[in-house]
Structure formats: C-alpha cells, structure tokens
Design a protein around this motif. Structure first.
Motif: not given
Lengths: 306, 372
Positions: B7-8, B11, B14-15, B18, B202, B205, B207
């Motif tokens: 999962g991580i 993710k 994606y970062h 994008r 992280e 922000t 997170t």
C-alpha cells in the motif's frame, strides 16, 4: 469503567508549560469535549493520549494501556484526526481511503457499515484530488480515514475549525451518529457553542482544566445574575461608561449585545437604566438572561487570571 | 504486513508520477547530463587551431610544419609574420597554440646539432594547454628521429624508445570516464535527495503524524519509501549504461551480473544516506540543502570523478575516504572498463556494505516513532 484516565499530567516545551498537572476521566461511549482557545493545551493533550508525544509527569491510561510503553496497542485501536488536514492532497478521495485502509490492514468494504453515512456524502467526488476538496469535504474525508479500522477511541483535534457553519452542523451530526457504534470520542474545539453537543466538557485555558461537567451544568453554574444590554449609542461607548460604573463586576461583548454582571446580588435593572440615562444613553434595553458556556468560560478565565 | 508495504509503495509511486518536477529530476537530469558530458565536454585533442610563425622558412622548418599539420590533432589557423600577431591571435580566441621557428633554423641545426623551437600554448585551461604542448613537442621529436634515420640510415647512438600504451581507454575518450562517474553522481542525487525529500515532505504536510499514529512499524514506513526509489534508480542506471554503450560506445568489459549487484549495493548505501538526512532535517528545504551541499558537492569533487584523489591535500584525502562514491567509482570503473571480477574489488565492496549497515543502524535508531 473509564476508557481514559489522566492524573496530574504535565508537559513543558522548554519554558512554556503546555499542561499544568491536569486530571480527568472519560467514560465508555462518551463524547468528551475539550473546549478552549488556541494555546490552551488541547492538541498537546490529544497527542499525549494517542502516544504521539510523551508526558513529562503524571499518569495516563488509554483503554487501560500506557501510551509510553504499550503504544502499539493504542495505535491499533484509536482513530486520530489531527488539527491540520493530514491526508495526501495529490491522491484522490478513493486512493486516500484505500491507502489508509491498507495501512490499518483492512478494506473500505469491511468498514463500509461504519463510514457509509459520511462516505456517501463524499463518494460523488471519489476521483477528485483531496487537495481540490472544500474545507468541509476535506474534514469528512479525514474522518472517514480515521474511522476506517473501527477504532475504539476516536480523537478529533479541532475538526470544525475553518469549516463553514452548515458543514459544522453536519459534522456534529456525524459525530453524534457514531455513538451507536460504541466509539468513545474525544473532540477539541475553540467554539463554545459546540460544547452543548458533547456529553461532558472540560473547559481548558493555559494548560489547566477550569471545569469538567455536562454542558448543561456548566452553563447553569454561573453564580451571578447576568444581564444583556444594548443602547442606541453602540457597544463601544456603553462599555466605556460601564467600566467607570462603581458597581461593575464584569462586562464583555457577546454577539450584538453586552453581557454584564453587577457586584450587588439584587435585581439592578432599574438602577442601571437610571445610571445610563443620566450618562445620556437612549433606547436602553436591559434583560436578565440565562448564562451559557461562554459566559461561564470567560468568568472562569478571569478568576484564573486573578 | 506485505499488504501494508504494498500500500505504501503504491502511494509513493502515485506521488512520484503525479509530480512533474520529480519526474524531471528523476529522468530528465540523467539524460541531459550524459548528453552534455558526452558531446559537449571533451578533453580530447582534436582539430586544435594553431598558428605558425616561421622566421626561417627553410627545409627543416617546413617539413616539421607539414608533419604537424598532417595529423588530425592540429589545424592551421594562419601563418604569422611577427610576435605581436601571436598575442593578437590568442586574445581573439582564434588559436590554442602557436609554433615559432627562429631565423636560420636549418643552418643552426646542421652546424650545432641542436636548435630551438618555441611552443606557446594557451594555459587558461591548464590540462588542455599542457596536453597540446606535449603533443606538439612529440611531433617535433618524432620528426627529428625520422629525419636522422632517413638521412644517415643509422639510429642515433643512444636511444631509449619509450612506447606509451593507453590501456583500457586507448583513444583517451573522456566519455569512458564520464559514464561510470555519472552513474555514481546521479544515483547519489536521485536516491539521497529524493528519499530525504520524500520523507521530510510527509513531516511538513503533517501526513507523517497520521502515519505515526497508525500501527505501522517504522521499518515498514522506511522500506515503503526506499523500494520505489531503489527501482527507479536501477532504471536510471540501466538507462545511463545503455546510452553510454549505444551512443558513446563505452564498453562493459566485466560481467553484467556483478555490475548489477554492485549498483544495487551502492543504491542501498545512498538510500540509507537519504534516510539519515531525513532524520536530521525537519523540512524539505533543509533536506535539499544538505543533499546538495553537504553530500552532492563532495561526491562530485572528492570522489575521484573529476580530480584525482592522490593529488589532493591530506585533509581532503581523508574526507574522500568517507565518501561512499569514492569506492563505487573504483568499483564501477574496474568492472566497466577493466573487466574486473569480484575478487579485485572485494575490499571496496565490503567497505560499501559496511557503510550501508552503519547508516541503516543509525537511521533506524534516530527515526522517531513519536512527534518529538
């Protein structure tokens, strides 16, 4: 049995005392509100409870565990929504939820029953990036993420700050609705009017708890008659004049009116009208009113300063 | 546990995909660098413009000039008539070197068996200047030898014939040095900078606060950050090697398996360095600063990529000893250009592995499972 027990808890940041030996308990299934202005120590307290920072002194127990040593258990069983929006802005609504589901070892499907009321409100925006959501939507998404693993205790740090009034109302309905799922909720807020929505509240200021009680008892605990006043000349001039009045105990603006207490215990309506008319005020309107949480808070805060 | 890790990692991808700036740094920089280094920056002596001031214009001088100009190293810019013109030609940037014959060159040579030739070389770029000077000198010496042999049919009485063989890079191509060096630098840049920024982002922000409050173990959080960049770095390294091989014909003499293994080891070292940086820096900006100035510059300057370590003053030599890139530079050059096997580079490999375990140990210890 109390889910959270705190006794004599202190925390310093260098010279600043963020928490000064506080104590309270939170019962199972309660909505417990931490009410207070910025800098009261609300976020520090929540972070100590969820094991993100360590206390300097005092005993803390969450679900019977010590956040210092048994933090793994606590982190497995709590949901936490920080004061700042803390999801990934470049991930879509769905991707964010899926990510948080996987790191808690679950799936959206498994938790759907718990989050569906909230999720349905943001589901139309499933593919929108979290960064492009409105403030209220962001908070709903963050709440979904915090709930995704069926936590036993939910910590919400100022969930309604920066959210429009309509969304605030909706958000509180959601919090109320979580009751049926056996979740104990600790929620902090700087908005006094939200105190009434909690089961019990702790009024906090400058690292101390001023009072813990049900919202109703807090509001009724005002020990003096309270008057609301207004006059044609406006609040500014009125406050100035009242501050010079020898019998004044306290006066502060409250919405469009002023809230006033007098040193004398008897009804002073007539005496006040006469005094103010003599000072040249017109259209004076004075009424005795019931106190609310904010009145109590301001009074307690003033007492604390003395 | 594997689901969480997956999962991580997902993710993290994606970062990366994008954010166009991240992509640009990841893949733009390597390609631009290798093309720049390969095509534009060149230490080779080729078609160097020279001017000639021949004050005697006799048999020997003209023959030497013919010999010099017949090579591909030098091109004639112009024949000059006075010393003043030499300065002028240098200042206008028309020439890199000038060759000066004094008057009565042949006569002097014949009478006294020796004569002077002046070589003036532009030393604003010292390395190239020296090289051009040496090349010119060599041409003149060669002429003398050849002339002696043809004129008298005998070799000069005593002669040591030195023959220089440029092993591993016979044509002295600078791209041979740049391709392995670039892999070292770029892996450093990508792994260290990108991971340290990815982790500090992280923190910035907020997170990280949510991740910490989750039941995920710190090692999963770190692994999830490291694996994507390890994969991307590997793609990067392959890209550079392929570009080097097919565009610049830089060979890989050793085994690919060994090369891949060593690249992965080096990636792990610099990734660990990135994690270490992120445990020191609280903000992306600070992480970037540390990566660029405290790590990238020393790597570039002190790893032996640009300047030979042996020539550095002792303190800098000591610094170069703790720069991981120093060892990888030796390893990758040995494998790619010399065809070395593991036994030749065992020492460097072990040192790199040691640095990796040290950095990882310190980082995991320093990684905070709480907010303060």
């Amino acid at each position: 049995m109390a889910v959270i027990k705190v006794n004599n808890l202190s925390k310093n940041y260098g010279e600043v005392e963020a928490l000064k030996g506080i104590a309270f308990e939170v019962e199972q299934n309660e909505i417990f509100g931490l009410i207070g202005p910025d800098g009261a120590g609300k976020s520090t307290l929540i972070r100590i409870l969820n094991s993100l920072i360590l206390a300097d002194k005092g005993e803390v127990s969450v679900m019977g565990k010590d956040p210092n040593k048994q933090y793994q258990y606590i982190r497995n069983n709590i949901g936490y929504m920080p004061g700042r929006f803390s999801l990934y802005e470049d991930l879509s609504v769905k991707e964010n939820l899926e990510f948080f589901a996987t790191i808690f070892g679950t799936t959206i499907k498994k938790s759907y029953n718990l989050i569906k009321d909230i999720y349905q409100q943001i589901e139309p925006f499933n593919d929108r990036k979290a960064g492009a959501l409105s403030g209220g939507m962001k908070q709903k998404l963050a709440l979904c993420a915090a709930l995704i693993h069926y936590p036993k205790v939910l910590f919400l740090d100022e969930p309604t700050t920066g959210v429009d009034p309509v969304s605030r109302k909706e958000f509180w309905q959601i919090i109320k609705g979580l009751h049926q799922h056996n979740i104990t909720i600790v929620v902090s807020t700087p908005y006094m009017d939200e105190a009434d929505l909690c089961d019990r509240v702790a009024l906090m200021n400058e690292g101390e708890i001023l009072r813990i009680d049900t919202p109703k008892n807090v509001a009724n605990s005002f020990d003096k008659p309270l008057y609301a006043l207004e006059a044609k000349e406006g609040n500014y001039k009125l406050i100035k004049t009242l501050r010079a009045y020898p019998f004044l105990e306290s006066v502060f603006p409250f919405g469009e009116k002023l809230h006033y207490t007098d040193q004398r215990d008897l009804d002073v309506t007539q005496a006040l009208i006469e005094h103010l008319e003599a000072e040249g005020f017109n259209d004076i309107n004075i009424s005795k009113i019931a106190s609310n949480t904010e009145d109590v808070f301001i009074r307690l805060m003033n007492n604390q300063k003395q | 546990m594997f689901d969480r890790l997956k999962g991580i990692i997902k993710k993290e991808f994606y970062h990366i995909f994008r954010d166009q700036r991240t992509l640009l740094i990841l893949f733009g920089i390597p390609i631009v660098q290798i093309v720049l280094f390969g095509f534009a920056i060149s230490n080779e002596i080729k078609n160097v413009k020279i001017a000639i001031l021949d004050q005697s214009k006799d048999e020997h001088s003209t023959q030497i000039i013919d010999k010099v100009l017949s090579t591909s190293y030098f091109d004639l810019d112009s024949y000059l008539n006075s010393f003043e013109e030499i300065d002028d030609a240098f200042q206008k940037g028309r020439i890199k070197a000038a060759l000066v014959f004094p008057p009565k060159f042949s006569e002097t040579l014949q009478k006294e068996s020796k004569a002077d030739v002046q070589i003036i070389s532009d030393a604003t770029d010292p390395n190239t200047g020296t090289q051009i000077g040496n090349y010119l000198q060599m041409q003149v010496q060669q002429y003398l030898m050849e002339h002696e042999v043809t004129a008298t049919s005998t070799l000069p009485p005593m002669l040591i014939n030195t023959e220089v063989e440029m092993r591993y890079n016979p044509e002295l191509k600078s791209v041979y040095m740049f391709v392995p060096g670039l892999i070292t630098i770029i892996l450093m840049l990508v792994c260290t900078m990108m991971t340290s920024i990815a982790i500090t982002r992280e923190k910035e922000t907020g997170t990280m606060e949510v991740l910490l409050a989750s039941p995920m173990h710190a090692s999963i959080i770190l692994l999830g950050k490291v694996i994507p960049y390890l994969l991307l770095s590997f793609v990067n390294a392959s890209l550079i090697i392929a570009l080097g091989k097919f565009i610049f014909e830089v060979p890989v003499m050793g085994s690919y398996a060994l090369l891949i293994g060593e690249i992965i080891l080096y990636c792990l070292v610099v990734l660990a360095l990135g994690i270490f940086v992120s445990t020191i820096a609280e903000t992306q900006q600070l992480a970037l600063m540390i990566s660029l100035f405290a790590l990238f510059l020393p790597t570039m300057l002190l790893s032996g990529f640009i300047f030979p370590i042996e020539n550095m003053p002792l303190p800098l030599q000591i610094v170069s000893k703790i720069v991981p890139a120093t060892y990888f530079n030796i390893i990758i050059k040995s494998i790619m250009l010399k065809g070395a096997t593991l036994s030749f580079i065992l020492k460097e490999t072990l040192i790199l592995a040691g640095i990796f375990f040290f950095l990882m140990g310190v980082s995991i210890k320093r990684f905070k499972i709480r907010l303060e």
